[in-house]
Design a protein around this motif. Structure first.
Motif, mmCIF file in Angstrom:
data_model
loop_
_atom_site.group_PDB
_atom_site.id
_atom_site.type_symbol
_atom_site.label_atom_id
_atom_site.label_comp_id
_atom_site.label_asym_id
_atom_site.label_seq_id
_atom_site.Cartn_x
_atom_site.Cartn_y
_atom_site.Cartn_z
ATOM 1 N N LEU A 25 -4.716 63.783 40.775
ATOM 2 C CA LEU A 25 -4.073 62.477 40.725
ATOM 3 C C LEU A 25 -3.705 62.013 42.135
ATOM 4 N N ARG A 26 -3.240 62.940 42.928
ATOM 5 C CA ARG A 26 -2.824 62.654 44.296
ATOM 6 C C ARG A 26 -3.988 62.091 45.126
ATOM 7 N N SER A 27 -5.168 62.658 44.950
ATOM 8 C CA SER A 27 -6.301 62.205 45.765
ATOM 9 C C SER A 27 -6.711 60.778 45.391
ATOM 10 N N ILE A 28 -6.602 60.450 44.109
ATOM 11 C CA ILE A 28 -6.908 59.071 43.686
ATOM 12 C C ILE A 28 -5.869 58.125 44.277
ATOM 13 N N VAL B 189 -6.083 54.750 46.855
ATOM 14 C CA VAL B 189 -5.676 53.438 46.371
ATOM 15 C C VAL B 189 -4.476 52.906 47.162
ATOM 16 N N LEU B 190 -3.640 53.819 47.650
ATOM 17 C CA LEU B 190 -2.468 53.388 48.413
ATOM 18 C C LEU B 190 -2.847 52.638 49.692
ATOM 19 N N VAL B 191 -3.980 52.981 50.255
ATOM 20 C CA VAL B 191 -4.457 52.268 51.449
ATOM 21 C C VAL B 191 -4.689 50.793 51.109
ATOM 22 N N VAL B 192 -5.263 50.551 49.937
ATOM 23 C CA VAL B 192 -5.504 49.178 49.479
ATOM 24 C C VAL B 192 -4.177 48.454 49.268
ATOM 25 N N VAL B 193 -3.215 49.135 48.641
ATOM 26 C CA VAL B 193 -1.914 48.523 48.356
ATOM 27 C C VAL B 193 -1.203 48.163 49.669
#
Ligand SMILES: [Zn+2]
Length: 123
Positions: free
Chosen positions: A51-54, A58-62
């Motif tokens: 889950l952490r790797s996903i 995605v956090l970079v996008v946010v």
């Protein structure tokens, strides 16, 4: 970003179109926005490796989406009541725009005959 040029070569020329489709109600981006806005509450997620790797991706996008919202509406935008929703929707559109980067990478590496397209699907 494509994993590697070998990924495309392994497809043996059958690949014609890469479509990146963002969608409302996304089960990846919505929790990523919540982690971004309330990192402490989501500390337990850090121990769940898959889950952490996903989330990390995605956090970079946010983060990019937040910068755009602040640049457009000013720093007080983060205190507006519907900021979370705006951040989710902006992140969905930004994720879909990854297709532009893919298209550029295809062009740079001279992959002809493969196109990239993006869209946002509102459920
Ligand atoms: Zn999704």
């Amino acid at each position: 970003m494509l994993g590697s040029t070998n990924t495309l070569e392994n497809l043996g020329g059958s690949l014609k179109l890469i479509v990146v489709l963002g969608h409302s109600g996304c089960g990846a981006l919505t929790p990523a926005v919540d982690v971004f806005l309330h990192p402490r509450e989501y500390l337990p997620l850090a121990t769940k490796r898959p889950l952490r790797s996903i989330l990390d991706g995605v956090l970079v996008v946010v983060q990019t989406s937040e910068r755009k919202l602040i640049a457009t509406f000013g720093p007080t935008v983060v205190h507006r009541p519907r900021y979370r929703k705006a951040l989710i929707e902006t992140s969905i559109a930004d994720a879909a725009l990854a297709a532009y980067s893919i298209q550029e990478e295809l062009r740079t590496n001279a992959y002809t005959g493969i196109e990239a397209a993006y869209g946002v699907y509102l459920l």
